[in-house]
Enzyme design. Structure first.
Site, PDB file in Angstrom:
ATOM      1  N   LYS A 289       0.842  -1.188   0.000  1.00 25.39           N
ATOM      2  CA  LYS A 289       0.000   0.000   0.000  1.00 25.39           C
ATOM      3  C   LYS A 289       0.882   1.244   0.000  1.00 25.39           C
ATOM      4  CE  LYS A 289      -2.056   2.019   3.813  1.00 25.39           C
ATOM      5  NZ  LYS A 289      -1.293   2.749   4.814  1.00 25.39           N
TER       6      LYS A 289
ATOM      7  N   HIS B  31      -1.748  -5.213   5.273  1.00 29.10           N
ATOM      8  CA  HIS B  31      -1.066  -5.995   6.315  1.00 29.10           C
ATOM      9  C   HIS B  31      -1.972  -6.325   7.500  1.00 29.10           C
ATOM     10  CE1 HIS B  31      -0.423  -2.171   8.430  1.00 29.10           C
ATOM     11  NE2 HIS B  31      -0.155  -2.894   9.498  1.00 29.10           N
TER      12      HIS B  31
ATOM     13  N   LYS C 113      -2.730 -10.146  10.382  1.00 26.15           N
ATOM     14  CA  LYS C 113      -2.848 -10.247  11.842  1.00 26.15           C
ATOM     15  C   LYS C 113      -3.756 -11.430  12.181  1.00 26.15           C
ATOM     16  CE  LYS C 113      -2.461  -5.206  12.387  1.00 26.15           C
ATOM     17  NZ  LYS C 113      -1.149  -4.965  12.948  1.00 26.15           N
TER      18      LYS C 113
ATOM     19  N   GLU D  69      -3.927   4.826  17.725  1.00 27.46           N
ATOM     20  CA  GLU D  69      -2.472   4.679  17.896  1.00 27.46           C
ATOM     21  C   GLU D  69      -2.003   5.724  18.888  1.00 27.46           C
ATOM     22  OE1 GLU D  69      -0.234   3.552  14.137  1.00 27.46           O
ATOM     23  OE2 GLU D  69      -1.816   4.823  13.357  1.00 27.46           O
TER      24      GLU D  69
ATOM     25  N   ASP E  56      -5.025   6.969   4.780  1.00 31.58           N
ATOM     26  CA  ASP E  56      -4.003   6.058   5.306  1.00 31.58           C
ATOM     27  C   ASP E  56      -4.630   4.790   5.892  1.00 31.58           C
ATOM     28  OD1 ASP E  56      -1.386   5.330   6.033  1.00 31.58           O
ATOM     29  OD2 ASP E  56      -1.592   6.197   8.040  1.00 31.58           O
TER      30      ASP E  56
ATOM     31  N   HIS F 125      -7.385  -0.696   5.876  1.00 29.06           N
ATOM     32  CA  HIS F 125      -7.398  -1.459   7.132  1.00 29.06           C
ATOM     33  C   HIS F 125      -8.765  -1.462   7.834  1.00 29.06           C
ATOM     34  CE1 HIS F 125      -3.246  -1.230   6.277  1.00 29.06           C
ATOM     35  NE2 HIS F 125      -2.954  -0.142   6.947  1.00 29.06           N
TER      36      HIS F 125
ATOM     37  N   LYS G 170      -4.035   9.169  15.328  1.00 24.76           N
ATOM     38  CA  LYS G 170      -2.683   9.117  15.882  1.00 24.76           C
ATOM     39  C   LYS G 170      -2.674   9.912  17.193  1.00 24.76           C
ATOM     40  CE  LYS G 170      -0.351   7.789  11.907  1.00 24.76           C
ATOM     41  NZ  LYS G 170       0.189   6.431  11.937  1.00 24.76           N
TER      42      LYS G 170
HETATM   43  C1  BG6 Z   1       0.012   1.634   8.104  1.00 17.06           C
HETATM   44  C2  BG6 Z   1      -0.186   3.116   8.163  1.00 17.06           C
HETATM   45  O1  BG6 Z   1      -0.573   1.115   6.950  1.00 17.06           O
HETATM   46  O2  BG6 Z   1      -0.574   1.048   9.256  1.00 17.06           O
HETATM   47  C3  BG6 Z   1       0.431   3.692   9.427  1.00 17.06           C
HETATM   48  O3  BG6 Z   1       0.413   3.727   7.020  1.00 17.06           O
HETATM   49  C4  BG6 Z   1      -0.099   2.980  10.650  1.00 17.06           C
HETATM   50  O4  BG6 Z   1       0.207   5.083   9.523  1.00 17.06           O
HETATM   51  C5  BG6 Z   1       0.009   1.466  10.480  1.00 17.06           C
HETATM   52  O5  BG6 Z   1       0.648   3.405  11.769  1.00 17.06           O
HETATM   53  C6  BG6 Z   1      -0.693   0.726  11.610  1.00 17.06           C
HETATM   54  O6  BG6 Z   1      -0.399  -0.630  11.528  1.00 17.06           O
HETATM   55  P1  BG6 Z   1      -0.127  -1.491  12.818  1.00 17.06           P
HETATM   56  O7  BG6 Z   1       0.123  -2.874  12.307  1.00 17.06           O
HETATM   57  O8  BG6 Z   1       1.034  -0.879  13.530  1.00 17.06           O
HETATM   58  O9  BG6 Z   1      -1.386  -1.405  13.627  1.00 17.06           O
END
Ligand code: BG6
Length: 498
Positions: free
Chosen positions: A167, A197, A201, A235, A254, A259, A349
């Site tokens: 991505k 990704h 998980k 986050e 993002d 996600h 964030k």
């Molecule tokens: C990424 C984003 O795809 O996913 C990031 O670009 C984000 O900004 C991240 O922090 C979060 O992934 P994870 O696996 O840390 O929850």
């Protein structure tokens, strides 16, 4: 022989993995440690090789050195014995080679082709190639184009050629469509593995298994029993060193069409006819497609944006930036299962804590048995990360002569049952590409429906400036407008706590 993951994982078949962007951060932090874990789990084939391709003037020795540094850190930070398994290390590094090359130059691809043929000859890798594009998104189409021109993308006889694309896949609907169109002139859909990704998980994969493998769950998983759903991807970190990327992206692009929508789809999809990749992906696409289109006049009421205080002072961020670092949306899914059940989603964030969770709030009983005492709500919590697990919150009688209810909780923690194996989250994804299983990857239509759903918000925000940025404090629950989104409906977010 096809791999049947349901009866256990066996080593993938012979192949070469080519990593474009071998010197980059993603390769170092995630792809290489994941390969080490796969090798350790004996899931890589004996006939296997890794070719690192990058513009950087590295050698295979310097590449191995930086791999080792990262692996030492990764292993030290995980729960194992803190040591790299030297046998596995030798196994994997014996199979590594490096090619300094330029994605823009066809000569580099001719060199790559010659190298791959040489490896096939010595390592018996069978002409099966996995091209991993761990590169900046502006090079995706360039790389695929070169793979086409050099005939490296061309499958023949029993030889497969697969391409993994990271991505961001597009920046909006038009660019995602254009990228799909372009890569599909070179590759067949079955050769393309678009990574999200989150699907790597374990806890995300489990949502589907939990729902469809437990007879107890499905009968209550609908508009009759569920009041609303809250999905939180919070986050605690800020944009760190990614200001440059984030200024072009923002929280919505993002996190949401990719996600967060994966979590929505897993939670809301109908049972697929099988675990076949297309059966699963079609059900997911149907859910996202059923999200009600937002009209411009609805955006202000259903979509909230926020920016944390201090964002404008981050490196590579404009002091006047109007980019959102938080977003919350109210989504309506117009189908028979979910009509009238809002899905509230939020991601941001610099929030109070790192927490990804799906919270299902059940409806109350038709009549309260105990009129004098508050009836505790029923919540089912799917804890995606951290503290991975599932909890059910309900009311129980407080012991004693009084007839009163207290809030209690039944808890399942992954750790208690399955322990924790050090993993980057990329192991399953890479293994799946090698065995040709596309279930956990985004199909072209999944990507496009995601972008189409957020398009009205992007358009509206593009033409209406945010009024009060920055509007939330680091370490908080997000902006007040995010709370108002639920308060207006007589509901409230669950508190994010550390
Ligand atoms: C990424 C984003 O795809 O996913 C990031 O670009 C984000 O900004 C991240 O922090 C979060 O992934 P994870 O696996 O840390 O929850």
């Amino acid at each position: 022989m096809p791999h049947d993951k349901a009866s256990g994982a066996t080593p993938a078949g012979p192949c070469v993995l080519v990593i474009f962007g071998a010197a980059g951060d993603l390769t170092k932090r995630l792809v290489m440690p994941a390969l080490y874990n796969l090798a350790r789990a004996r899931l890589l084939p004996h006939e296997f090789a890794i070719v690192g391709f990058d513009l950087a003037d590295d050698t295979v020795e310097s590449w191995k050195k930086s791999f080792r540094e990262m692996l030492d850190q990764f292993i030290a930070g995980s729960n194992g014995d803190g040591k790299v398994d030297e046998e596995v290390w030798n196994w994997i590094t014996d199979r590594m080679s490096y090619l300094q090359g330029d994605l823009n130059r066809s000569e580099s691809f001719e060199q790559l082709k010659a190298k791959l043929e040489e490896i096939d000859g010595s390592a018996h890798t069978g002409g099966n190639y996995l091209f991993y594009l761990a590169i900046a998104d502006r090079f995706f189409s360039v790389a695929v184009d070169q793979l086409g021109k050099s005939a490296l993308a061309c499958e023949k006889d029993d030889q497969w050629r697969r391409v993994v694309i990271e991505k961001p896949f597009g920046h909006d609907l038009a660019s995602a469509k254009a990228l799909n169109r372009q890569i599909l002139t070179v590759l067949k859909e079955r050769q393309i593995y678009r990574i999200d990704h989150f699907l790597g998980k374990e806890t995300v994969q489990n949502i589907m298994l939990f729902r469809f493998s437990n007879g107890l769950v499905e009968p209550i998983w609908n508009r009759d029993r569920i009041d609303h759903v809250q999905i939180t991807v919070a986050e605690s970190v800020g944009v760190e060193k990614r200001g440059h990327f984030y200024e072009r992206t923002g929280a919505l692009r993002d996190m949401v069409p990719n996600h967060v929508f994966q979590l929505v789809a897993m939670t809301a999809m109908e049972a697929p006819n099988s675990f076949d990749a297309d059966a699963v992906r079609s059900e997911k696409a149907k859910v996202i497609d059923a999200i009600r289109d937002l009209k411009p006049q609805d955006v202000a009421a259903c979509a909230v944006r926020g920016q944390y205080k201090g964002y404008r002072q981050e490196p590579d961020v404009s002091p006047q930036s109007e980019v959102e670092t938080y977003t919350a949306l109210k989504l309506n899914i117009d189908n028979w299962r979910w009509s009238g059940v809002p899905f509230y989603i939020r991601t941001g964030k610099k929030m109070k804590a790192r927490k990804t969770q799906i919270a299902i709030r059940f409806k109350e009983t038709p009549v309260a048995l105990l009129r004098e005492t508050a009836q505790p709500p029923n919540w089912l919590l799917l804890r995606i990360q951290p503290d991975e697990g599932i909890s059910f919150e309900f009311g129980a009688k407080i012991p004693g002569p009084a007839t009163q209810l207290g809030d209690v909780r039944m808890d399942f923690k992954y750790e208690d049952y399955f322990g924790t194996a050090p993993a980057t989250g990329y192991e399953t994804l890479i293994y799946d590409v090698m065995i040709g299983d596309q279930t956990l990857f985004q199909r072209a239509d999944n990507i496009e429906t995601g972008w189409a759903t957020v398009e009205p918000i992007l358009e509206y925000w593009g033409s209406h400036r945010p009024e009060n940025f920055p509007n939330y404090a680091p370490g908080s629950q997000g902006p007040k407008a995010g709370d108002d989104l639920l308060t207006r409906d007589g509901r409230a977010w669950r508190t994010i706590s550390g």
